[in-house]
Design a protein around this motif. Sequence first.
Motif, short mmCIF file in Angstrom:
data_model
loop_
_atom_site.label_atom_id
_atom_site.label_comp_id
_atom_site.label_asym_id
_atom_site.label_seq_id
_atom_site.Cartn_x
_atom_site.Cartn_y
_atom_site.Cartn_z
N SER A 121 -4.50 11.76 -5.78
CA SER A 121 -4.24 10.59 -6.58
C SER A 121 -4.35 9.35 -5.69
CB SER A 121 -2.58 10.67 -6.73
OG SER A 121 -1.91 10.80 -5.37
N SER A 124 -0.99 5.07 -3.10
CA SER A 124 -0.04 4.26 -4.10
C SER A 124 -0.19 2.84 -3.93
CB SER A 124 1.28 4.70 -3.59
OG SER A 124 1.91 4.04 -2.78
N ASN A 125 0.26 2.11 -5.03
CA ASN A 125 0.20 0.56 -5.08
C ASN A 125 1.00 0.14 -3.88
OD1 ASN A 125 -1.60 0.42 -7.30
ND2 ASN A 125 0.22 0.33 -8.66
#
Length: 258
Positions: A121, A124-125
């Motif tokens: 993934s 993350s932001n």
Amino acid sequence: MLERIRIVLIGTSHPGNVGGTARAMHNMGLEDLALVAPRCEPLTADTISRASGADHIVHGARTAETLEQAVADCTLVVGASARSRTLPWPMITPRELGDRLAEELAGPETRIALVFGREDSGLSNAELQRCHAHVHIPANPDFSSLNLATAVQVLAYECRLAWLAQQEAPAPDTEPAQPLASHEELEHYFAHLERTLIAIGFHDPAQPRQLMARLRRLTLRSRPERMELNILRGILSATEKQASGGTPVDRGEPDPPA
């Protein structure tokens, strides 16, 4: 220069990728590896096998629970990102990153972190918003997924090219730059800024509207020096004092130097 470049892996799920990263680093002369909340046992037989003689980097790797801990002393943090984000951030190519290294690492206290996310993934932001800039490897858009160690190899190669170019360049005849604010100092500033904006009624945490993210982007883009950040924190302290009716605010930390 190369010894002040840190490779940071977040949430790595396969020990072979840790070993492969160590090999890629050692190929290009990088030695500083940090592992943030790994999702696997970092040191296994597979790790050592994939490291192919670079296992000293794995043995010497520091482990941290958070990105903030892993890059606290860094003056430039660059996150590897393959996705477009809802809030655009400064984006550079690997070659542009290499071109910046000599200037970024001119001061003796400077240190750079290159941050790579999870195999499945990415970053993350929230993690990307703690980076000064994002770097994107322009791979084939029809098959753009890169193995983690391969991505590290691409950026490590650009770092080595920059180092080789620096060896051949004449010494610059310039005044020494003022030290830049470290990641840890910037995080203290952002916490102080948010607290002050709430105190004066400018920021409502219940309806943030990406205010703090935009202020992060603005500040990180400007690359403030340590003294400049101290001035900003002094302004925040004075604002807090006025907001409380002139009563000094006890923040549980010393005031920044003038």
